[in-house]
Scaffold this active site. Structure first.
Site, PDB file in Angstrom:
ATOM      1  N   HIS A 106      35.751  61.711  -0.805  1.00 20.85           N
ATOM      2  CA  HIS A 106      35.710  62.173   0.597  1.00 20.85           C
ATOM      3  C   HIS A 106      34.584  61.396   1.286  1.00 20.85           C
ATOM      4  O   HIS A 106      33.515  61.919   1.568  1.00 20.85           O
ATOM      5  CB  HIS A 106      35.446  63.686   0.613  1.00 20.85           C
ATOM      6  CG  HIS A 106      35.669  64.364   1.927  1.00 20.85           C
ATOM      7  ND1 HIS A 106      35.818  63.687   3.125  1.00 20.85           N
ATOM      8  CD2 HIS A 106      35.765  65.690   2.243  1.00 20.85           C
ATOM      9  CE1 HIS A 106      36.006  64.567   4.105  1.00 20.85           C
ATOM     10  NE2 HIS A 106      35.967  65.779   3.594  1.00 20.85           N
ATOM     11  N   LYS A 142      61.669  66.415   6.281  1.00 16.32           N
ATOM     12  CA  LYS A 142      63.054  65.942   6.120  1.00 16.32           C
ATOM     13  C   LYS A 142      63.172  64.945   4.982  1.00 16.32           C
ATOM     14  O   LYS A 142      64.215  64.351   4.766  1.00 16.32           O
ATOM     15  CB  LYS A 142      63.518  65.263   7.419  1.00 16.32           C
ATOM     16  CG  LYS A 142      63.470  66.142   8.641  1.00 16.32           C
ATOM     17  CD  LYS A 142      63.882  65.316   9.860  1.00 16.32           C
ATOM     18  CE  LYS A 142      63.285  65.854  11.136  1.00 16.32           C
ATOM     19  NZ  LYS A 142      63.311  64.874  12.214  1.00 16.32           N
ATOM     20  N   ARG A 166      36.590  71.159   9.550  1.00 16.87           N
ATOM     21  CA  ARG A 166      35.533  70.211   9.944  1.00 16.87           C
ATOM     22  C   ARG A 166      36.021  68.769  10.068  1.00 16.87           C
ATOM     23  O   ARG A 166      35.748  68.090  11.056  1.00 16.87           O
ATOM     24  CB  ARG A 166      34.365  70.221   8.941  1.00 16.87           C
ATOM     25  CG  ARG A 166      33.340  71.274   9.204  1.00 16.87           C
ATOM     26  CD  ARG A 166      32.852  71.821   7.903  1.00 16.87           C
ATOM     27  NE  ARG A 166      33.949  72.487   7.252  1.00 16.87           N
ATOM     28  CZ  ARG A 166      34.283  73.762   7.480  1.00 16.87           C
ATOM     29  NH1 ARG A 166      33.574  74.481   8.281  1.00 16.87           N
ATOM     30  NH2 ARG A 166      35.335  74.314   6.892  1.00 16.87           N
ATOM     31  N   THR A 167      36.695  68.287   9.037  1.00 16.33           N
ATOM     32  CA  THR A 167      37.009  66.857   9.019  1.00 16.33           C
ATOM     33  C   THR A 167      37.958  66.505  10.160  1.00 16.33           C
ATOM     34  O   THR A 167      37.717  65.566  10.924  1.00 16.33           O
ATOM     35  CB  THR A 167      37.605  66.460   7.657  1.00 16.33           C
ATOM     36  OG1 THR A 167      36.764  66.977   6.634  1.00 16.33           O
ATOM     37  CG2 THR A 167      37.698  64.953   7.513  1.00 16.33           C
ATOM     38  N   ARG A 169      44.355  62.898   5.134  1.00 21.88           N
ATOM     39  CA  ARG A 169      43.954  63.756   3.996  1.00 21.88           C
ATOM     40  C   ARG A 169      45.214  64.087   3.217  1.00 21.88           C
ATOM     41  O   ARG A 169      46.251  64.403   3.800  1.00 21.88           O
ATOM     42  CB  ARG A 169      43.298  65.042   4.493  1.00 21.88           C
ATOM     43  CG  ARG A 169      43.084  66.063   3.381  1.00 21.88           C
ATOM     44  CD  ARG A 169      42.254  67.240   3.813  1.00 21.88           C
ATOM     45  NE  ARG A 169      40.851  66.864   3.958  1.00 21.88           N
ATOM     46  CZ  ARG A 169      39.880  67.737   4.185  1.00 21.88           C
ATOM     47  NH1 ARG A 169      40.154  69.028   4.276  1.00 21.88           N
ATOM     48  NH2 ARG A 169      38.629  67.337   4.299  1.00 21.88           N
TER      49      ARG A 169
HETATM   50  N1   CP Z   1      33.865  69.536   4.472  1.00 18.66           N
HETATM   51  C1   CP Z   1      35.190  69.495   4.703  1.00 18.66           C
HETATM   52  O1   CP Z   1      35.907  68.582   4.285  1.00 18.66           O
HETATM   53  O2   CP Z   1      35.641  70.557   5.415  1.00 18.66           O
HETATM   54  P1   CP Z   1      37.168  70.763   5.870  1.00 18.66           P
HETATM   55  O3   CP Z   1      37.977  70.962   4.606  1.00 18.66           O
HETATM   56  O4   CP Z   1      37.137  71.972   6.765  1.00 18.66           O
HETATM   57  O5   CP Z   1      37.602  69.520   6.571  1.00 18.66           O
END
Ligand code: CP
Length: 304
Positions: free
Chosen positions: A132, A83, A54-55, A104
Site C-alpha cells: 500500500h 457482467k 481514506r484512500t 485497489r
Molecule cells: N488506510 C487505509 O487504507 O484506509 P482505507 O481502507 O479507509 O482506505
C-alpha cells in the site's frame, strides 16, 4: 522524473523522489491557493474493488483540490465487472477517458498486471495483503512532520503483521533509512512474514508478543487492525481480534514524545480515550495523506 510512471510499492520511488514529493506536499500545505488549478482539465479514475474510506476519498479530494475531476467506482458490481468484463479490458477502457488511475484490489499484484494494459499511470491503492505505497508515503510524511527526521527511530508495529499491507510497505520503505530498529509485536499467528524479515539486517529487528514490555523503548508506535477480511477461519479471527487494545493506562511508561500512528480504520485496537492523548497523531496522519497524494498526482501527471 516521475511523469507517466506507475506506483506499485515504495521501492518504485528513489529516496530523492520521495523527498521531492514531500517537499511539494509541504509547499501545498503552506499555500494551497497556489495549486488550486494545476490539474484543470485532468481526470483521475478510482477503481476500487475493495472498500475504502481514506484512500479513495483522499485521492478524490486531492484531485478536486488541484482543480481536476474524478470518475470511478467504489463497488465493482456497479461496473461492467459484474457482467464479466476482465481487468485488462476495464483498464484499457478507463485509460481512454482518464489521465491517471488509482486501483485497489483484493488480490496481490493486480494493479501491476493491469498497468501493462494502461497508457496512463496506475497507482496501487492496496493489493490484498501485499503493498500500500501511498499509505506508506502518508506514514513517512507523518513521521517526518512529527519527529523531524526519517532516520534513527525505534518503531513498534503492533497487531496483524501477517496480513497488514500497510506494515509490509512501511517496513520496506523505512529500512532504506539509517538506524531504524523495528519491534514486531504480534501473536504467533499474525507474525510478520519471513520474506519481509529476510530483507532486513538481523540486528535491525526483534519480535515479541508483549506490547507493554517494549513500550518504554519506542519512538513510534504503529498500531494496526486485525484484518478480518483476510481470514478463512472466522473462529481464529474472533480469538485474535482483541489481543491488543491500547489504553491510556498502557501508555504510562511510553516516552513523552512517542507518537502513536494507525493507518485506520480502527476497530478495537486503540481505545477512544487515547484519541485525546498528546501522542495520538492518527487523524492528523489521515489528513497528511491527502496532501501527499496531491503532490503525487501532480508529479505523476507532470504538472509540477
Ligand atoms: N488506510 C487505509 O487504507 O484506509 P482505507 O481502507 O479507509 O482506505
Amino acid at each position: 522524473m516521475l511523469k507517466g510512471r506507475h506506483l506499485f510499492e515504495p521501492s518504485d520511488l528513489s529516496l530523492k523522489e520521495v523527498d521531492e514529493i514531500f517537499s511539494l506536499a509541504e509547499e501545498i500545505m503552506e499555500n494551497q491557493n497556489k495549486f488550486l488549478d494545476i490539474c484543470k482539465g485532468k481526470l483521475l479514475a478510482t477503481l476500487f474493488y475493495e472498500p475504502s474510506t481514506r484512500t479513495r476519498f483522499s485521492f478524490e479530494a486531492a484531485m478536486f483540490r488541484l482543480g481536476g475531476q474524478v470518475i470511478g467506482f467504489s463497488d465493482p458490481n456497479a461496473s461492467s465487472t459484474a457482467k464479466g468484463e476482465s481487468i485488462e479490458d476495464t483498464i484499457r477502457t478507463v485509460g481512454c477517458y482518464a489521465d491517471i488511475v488509482v486501483m485497489r484490489h483484493p488480490e496481490k499484484d493486480i494493479p501491476k498486471h493491469a498497468s501493462k494494459y494502461s497508457d496512463v499511470p496506475v497507482i496501487n491503492a492496496g493489493d490484498g495483503s501485499n503493498q500500500h505505497p501511498t499509505q506508506t508515503l502518508t506514514d513517512l510524511l507523518t513521521i517526518k512532520s512529527f519527529k523531524k527526521k526519517l532516520s534513527n527511530h525505534v518503531i513498534g508495529l503492533c497487531g496483524d503483521l501477517k496480513f497488514g499491507r500497510t506494515v509490509h510497505s512501511l517496513v520496506k520503505a523505512l529500512s532504506r533509512y539509517e538506524d531504524i530498529k523495528f519491534v514486531f509485536i504480534s501473536p504467533p499467528e499474525l507474525k510478520i512474514p519471513d520474506y519481509i524479515k529476510e530483507e532486513l539486517k538481523e540486528d535491525s529487528y526483534y519480535e515479541t508478543e508483549q506490547l507493554e514490555d517494549v513500550m518504554d523503548d519506542l519512538d513510534i508506535l504503529y498500531m494496526t487492525r486485525v484484518q478480518k477480511e483476510r481470514f478463512s477461519d472466522e473462529e481464529e479471527y474472533l480469538r485474535l481480534k482483541n489481543q491488543y487494545i491500547l489504553t491510556t493506562d498502557k501508555l504510562k511508561t511510553a516516552k513523552k514524545d512517542m507518537i502513536i500512528m494507525h493507518p485506520l480504520p480502527r476497530v478495537n485496537e486503540i481505545a477512544r480515550e487515547v484519541d485525546n492523548n498528546e501522542r495520538a497523531v492518527y487523524f492528523k496522519q489521515a489528513k497528511l495523506g491527502m496532501f501527499v497524494r496531491m503532490a503525487l498526482i501532480a508529479k505523476l501527471l507532470g504538472v509540477k
